[in-house]
Scaffold this motif. Structure first.
Motif, PDB file in Angstrom:
ATOM      1  N   ARG A 264       7.299  49.975  21.861  1.00 18.94           N
ATOM      2  CA  ARG A 264       8.593  50.655  22.030  1.00 18.94           C
ATOM      3  C   ARG A 264       9.046  50.630  23.483  1.00 18.94           C
ATOM      4  O   ARG A 264      10.216  50.380  23.777  1.00 18.94           O
ATOM      5  CB  ARG A 264       8.518  52.092  21.523  1.00 18.94           C
ATOM      6  CG  ARG A 264       8.760  52.224  20.037  1.00 18.94           C
ATOM      7  CD  ARG A 264       8.914  53.682  19.630  1.00 18.94           C
ATOM      8  NE  ARG A 264       7.640  54.375  19.611  1.00 18.94           N
ATOM      9  CZ  ARG A 264       6.792  54.337  18.575  1.00 18.94           C
ATOM     10  NH1 ARG A 264       7.086  53.654  17.496  1.00 18.94           N
ATOM     11  NH2 ARG A 264       5.659  54.994  18.628  1.00 18.94           N
ATOM     12  N   ARG A 265       8.118  50.886  24.411  1.00 19.16           N
ATOM     13  CA  ARG A 265       8.478  50.856  25.839  1.00 19.16           C
ATOM     14  C   ARG A 265       8.942  49.466  26.249  1.00 19.16           C
ATOM     15  O   ARG A 265       9.922  49.308  26.975  1.00 19.16           O
ATOM     16  CB  ARG A 265       7.301  51.320  26.697  1.00 19.16           C
ATOM     17  CG  ARG A 265       7.050  52.809  26.638  1.00 19.16           C
ATOM     18  CD  ARG A 265       6.110  53.300  27.727  1.00 19.16           C
ATOM     19  NE  ARG A 265       4.891  52.517  27.849  1.00 19.16           N
ATOM     20  CZ  ARG A 265       3.728  52.825  27.275  1.00 19.16           C
ATOM     21  NH1 ARG A 265       3.620  53.901  26.533  1.00 19.16           N
ATOM     22  NH2 ARG A 265       2.677  52.064  27.457  1.00 19.16           N
TER      23      ARG A 265
ATOM     24  N   GLU B 166      12.424  48.866  24.965  1.00 17.94           N
ATOM     25  CA  GLU B 166      13.418  49.580  25.774  1.00 17.94           C
ATOM     26  C   GLU B 166      13.794  48.774  27.019  1.00 17.94           C
ATOM     27  O   GLU B 166      14.967  48.628  27.345  1.00 17.94           O
ATOM     28  CB  GLU B 166      12.886  50.952  26.193  1.00 17.94           C
ATOM     29  CG  GLU B 166      12.894  51.975  25.111  1.00 17.94           C
ATOM     30  CD  GLU B 166      14.293  52.446  24.771  1.00 17.94           C
ATOM     31  OE1 GLU B 166      15.128  52.584  25.679  1.00 17.94           O
ATOM     32  OE2 GLU B 166      14.537  52.675  23.575  1.00 17.94           O
TER      33      GLU B 166
ATOM     34  N   ARG C  21      24.474  51.358  24.108  1.00 16.22           N
ATOM     35  CA  ARG C  21      23.074  51.363  23.704  1.00 16.22           C
ATOM     36  C   ARG C  21      23.020  50.902  22.259  1.00 16.22           C
ATOM     37  O   ARG C  21      23.673  51.471  21.396  1.00 16.22           O
ATOM     38  CB  ARG C  21      22.496  52.761  23.842  1.00 16.22           C
ATOM     39  CG  ARG C  21      21.057  52.850  23.473  1.00 16.22           C
ATOM     40  CD  ARG C  21      20.577  54.267  23.681  1.00 16.22           C
ATOM     41  NE  ARG C  21      19.254  54.426  23.217  1.00 16.22           N
ATOM     42  CZ  ARG C  21      18.174  54.264  23.951  1.00 16.22           C
ATOM     43  NH1 ARG C  21      18.302  53.952  25.217  1.00 16.22           N
ATOM     44  NH2 ARG C  21      16.969  54.425  23.454  1.00 16.22           N
TER      45      ARG C  21
ATOM     46  N   GLY D  16      17.379  46.977  27.401  1.00 20.33           N
ATOM     47  CA  GLY D  16      18.261  47.405  28.483  1.00 20.33           C
ATOM     48  C   GLY D  16      18.802  46.237  29.292  1.00 20.33           C
ATOM     49  O   GLY D  16      20.003  46.141  29.544  1.00 20.33           O
TER      50      GLY D  16
END
Length: 81
Positions: free
Chosen positions: A41-42, A45, A70, A49
């Motif tokens: 998940r990190r 992200e 987003r 981004g």
């Protein structure tokens, strides 16, 4: 190249420079052979981004002004809340 583009590419270079290390880290911390969900998940992200910023800049260069948005990818199986 304008300053904003340089900053965007500097961020992309930083992500690229650490991507291999992150993948190795994820592989090292497998639990029973599975990758750690929170680590994935990190990573998503960070990649999401920079991807959104690249798309926004491309749209701007095409003359289409869009607000950075987003984007949420729903990875749940169909039929689950």
């Amino acid at each position: 190249m304008i300053g904003r583009d340089r900053e965007l590419f500097a961020r992309l270079a930083q992500v690229n420079g650490h991507l291999g290390d992150v993948v190795v880290e994820l592989m090292t911390h497998r639990d029973g052979g599975e990758l750690p969900a929170e680590g994935l998940r990190r990573l998503a992200e960070v990649l999401g981004g920079i991807t959104a910023d690249l798309y926004a800049r491309a749209a701007e260069l095409d003359g289409r002004m869009i607000a950075t948005q987003r984007v949420i990818i729903d990875a749940r199986p169909t039929g689950q809340p």
